[in-house]
Design an enzyme around this catalytic site. Sequence first.
Site, PDB file in Angstrom:
ATOM      1  N   ASN A 187      12.454  -6.572  -3.334  1.00 50.74           N
ATOM      2  CA  ASN A 187      13.900  -6.369  -3.404  1.00 50.74           C
ATOM      3  C   ASN A 187      14.328  -5.697  -2.103  1.00 50.74           C
ATOM      4  O   ASN A 187      14.028  -4.528  -1.888  1.00 50.74           O
ATOM      5  CB  ASN A 187      14.232  -5.493  -4.628  1.00 50.74           C
ATOM      6  CG  ASN A 187      15.696  -5.104  -4.679  1.00 50.74           C
ATOM      7  OD1 ASN A 187      16.521  -5.639  -3.927  1.00 50.74           O
ATOM      8  ND2 ASN A 187      16.024  -4.176  -5.570  1.00 50.74           N
ATOM      9  N   TRP A 188      15.012  -6.478  -1.264  1.00 45.13           N
ATOM     10  CA  TRP A 188      15.353  -5.947   0.061  1.00 45.13           C
ATOM     11  C   TRP A 188      16.568  -5.028   0.039  1.00 45.13           C
ATOM     12  O   TRP A 188      16.914  -4.439   1.051  1.00 45.13           O
ATOM     13  CB  TRP A 188      15.598  -7.119   1.031  1.00 45.13           C
ATOM     14  CG  TRP A 188      14.336  -7.782   1.492  1.00 45.13           C
ATOM     15  CD1 TRP A 188      13.058  -7.446   1.142  1.00 45.13           C
ATOM     16  CD2 TRP A 188      14.216  -8.899   2.394  1.00 45.13           C
ATOM     17  NE1 TRP A 188      12.156  -8.269   1.770  1.00 45.13           N
ATOM     18  CE2 TRP A 188      12.845  -9.169   2.545  1.00 45.13           C
ATOM     19  CE3 TRP A 188      15.140  -9.682   3.074  1.00 45.13           C
ATOM     20  CZ2 TRP A 188      12.369 -10.198   3.356  1.00 45.13           C
ATOM     21  CZ3 TRP A 188      14.678 -10.711   3.887  1.00 45.13           C
ATOM     22  CH2 TRP A 188      13.305 -10.967   4.031  1.00 45.13           C
ATOM     23  N   LYS A 189      17.257  -4.962  -1.099  1.00 46.74           N
ATOM     24  CA  LYS A 189      18.454  -4.112  -1.209  1.00 46.74           C
ATOM     25  C   LYS A 189      19.399  -4.432  -0.043  1.00 46.74           C
ATOM     26  O   LYS A 189      19.496  -5.591   0.356  1.00 46.74           O
ATOM     27  CB  LYS A 189      18.046  -2.646  -1.279  1.00 46.74           C
ATOM     28  CG  LYS A 189      16.995  -2.412  -2.380  1.00 46.74           C
ATOM     29  CD  LYS A 189      16.714  -0.989  -2.694  1.00 46.74           C
ATOM     30  CE  LYS A 189      15.667  -0.911  -3.793  1.00 46.74           C
ATOM     31  NZ  LYS A 189      15.369   0.448  -4.218  1.00 46.74           N
ATOM     32  N   HIS A 206      19.500  -3.333 -12.259  1.00 41.95           N
ATOM     33  CA  HIS A 206      18.796  -2.391 -11.375  1.00 41.95           C
ATOM     34  C   HIS A 206      19.472  -1.023 -11.470  1.00 41.95           C
ATOM     35  O   HIS A 206      20.677  -0.923 -11.650  1.00 41.95           O
ATOM     36  CB  HIS A 206      18.814  -2.911  -9.939  1.00 41.95           C
ATOM     37  CG  HIS A 206      17.884  -2.154  -9.053  1.00 41.95           C
ATOM     38  ND1 HIS A 206      18.211  -0.928  -8.520  1.00 41.95           N
ATOM     39  CD2 HIS A 206      16.609  -2.410  -8.650  1.00 41.95           C
ATOM     40  CE1 HIS A 206      17.185  -0.480  -7.810  1.00 41.95           C
ATOM     41  NE2 HIS A 206      16.202  -1.356  -7.884  1.00 41.95           N
ATOM     42  N   GLU A 219      20.286   1.050  -9.293  1.00 41.21           N
ATOM     43  CA  GLU A 219      21.312   1.379  -8.285  1.00 41.21           C
ATOM     44  C   GLU A 219      22.691   0.892  -8.728  1.00 41.21           C
ATOM     45  O   GLU A 219      23.623   1.702  -8.768  1.00 41.21           O
ATOM     46  CB  GLU A 219      20.864   0.874  -6.908  1.00 41.21           C
ATOM     47  CG  GLU A 219      19.741   1.773  -6.378  1.00 41.21           C
ATOM     48  CD  GLU A 219      18.730   1.106  -5.472  1.00 41.21           C
ATOM     49  OE1 GLU A 219      18.974  -0.014  -5.003  1.00 41.21           O
ATOM     50  OE2 GLU A 219      17.666   1.723  -5.228  1.00 41.21           O
ATOM     51  N   GLU A 226      11.133   0.256 -13.990  1.00 37.86           N
ATOM     52  CA  GLU A 226      11.319   1.003 -12.752  1.00 37.86           C
ATOM     53  C   GLU A 226      11.797   2.422 -13.070  1.00 37.86           C
ATOM     54  O   GLU A 226      13.017   2.646 -13.218  1.00 37.86           O
ATOM     55  CB  GLU A 226      12.358   0.314 -11.867  1.00 37.86           C
ATOM     56  CG  GLU A 226      11.959  -1.050 -11.380  1.00 37.86           C
ATOM     57  CD  GLU A 226      12.581  -1.369 -10.019  1.00 37.86           C
ATOM     58  OE1 GLU A 226      11.816  -1.672  -9.103  1.00 37.86           O
ATOM     59  OE2 GLU A 226      13.809  -1.275  -9.885  1.00 37.86           O
ATOM     60  N   GLY A 256      12.049   4.842  -4.296  1.00 35.88           N
ATOM     61  CA  GLY A 256      12.377   5.349  -2.967  1.00 35.88           C
ATOM     62  C   GLY A 256      11.934   6.777  -2.714  1.00 35.88           C
ATOM     63  O   GLY A 256      12.351   7.403  -1.747  1.00 35.88           O
ATOM     64  N   SER A 289       8.190   2.769  -5.592  1.00 35.75           N
ATOM     65  CA  SER A 289       7.287   3.230  -4.531  1.00 35.75           C
ATOM     66  C   SER A 289       5.946   2.500  -4.511  1.00 35.75           C
ATOM     67  O   SER A 289       4.934   3.079  -4.122  1.00 35.75           O
ATOM     68  CB  SER A 289       7.070   4.748  -4.625  1.00 35.75           C
ATOM     69  OG  SER A 289       8.281   5.430  -4.371  1.00 35.75           O
ATOM     70  N   GLY A 349      10.499  -2.273  -3.318  1.00 30.74           N
ATOM     71  CA  GLY A 349      11.650  -2.054  -2.441  1.00 30.74           C
ATOM     72  C   GLY A 349      11.198  -1.875  -1.012  1.00 30.74           C
ATOM     73  O   GLY A 349      10.888  -2.840  -0.303  1.00 30.74           O
ATOM     74  N   GLY A 350      11.095  -0.628  -0.570  1.00 38.74           N
ATOM     75  CA  GLY A 350      10.829  -0.299   0.831  1.00 38.74           C
ATOM     76  C   GLY A 350       9.659  -1.060   1.444  1.00 38.74           C
ATOM     77  O   GLY A 350       9.769  -1.571   2.563  1.00 38.74           O
TER      78      GLY A 350
END
Length: 246
Positions: free
Chosen positions: A9-11, A96, A98, A165, A171, A204, A225-226
Amino acid sequence: MRKSIIAGNWKMHMTCAETREFAAIFRPLIADLPSDREVVIAPPFTSIPTLCRHLEGAGVFIAGQNVHWEEQGAYTGMISAPMLIEHGVTHAIVGHSEPRKYYSETDEQINLRARTAQRTGLMPILCVGESLDQREAAETERVIHRQVDQGLEGLDPLRVIVAYEPIWAIGTGKTCAAEEANRICGLIRGWVGNADVTVQYGGSVNPATIDDLMAQSDIDGVLVGGASLDAISFARIANYQAPVRT
Ligand code: 13P
């Protein structure tokens, strides 16, 4: 046997130029993936055509980071399922944490998004997970059970992916311990009520934690993610080493 799904997930990261650079490095590194797994990437909407073009034939599925419940209409800033599908998108993340947090998305709206995704042929990836406060108040199971029940209402459990999640792990560099992630993924499988539902872990995930996570019996993949922004690190995650399941 359930296939594992390794999703990135590149956000709100990656311009088209950065997407091209990523694809050029990533493509050869996933050329020989074992057949027990699939790779999905959810780029920002603007980078979808670029990613599709540069990974064409590489066996990577493309996801939307969200999808609206209406197929068209006066919803400024939103994206519809037909718009995604037109570009070759096959999956859509819904729920999600966010958008739940920043745009106050409710379980009811998330369920509508997931229903529209399924109805139009997209595979919804429903994210669920507790906050640190909820975990410390021993509410983890109750919160996730509710998110699963409401998010999946009316859906075919075999055409959905559920991603556990925990918000406190997103993150933060604090991956949930593999055994605990496995325990919650197992509970989710039970609440869904279908042993064959695909349940991922996210929070993470990185090249150092992936093998341990994928060795767990109830973790069918990861939502990253990251570490999915770097082609070498995401390729290492996709090439995880774990005992083959039977
Ligand atoms: P991180 O891997 O950066 O913790 O993000 C997880 C996530 O939110 C994936 O959807």
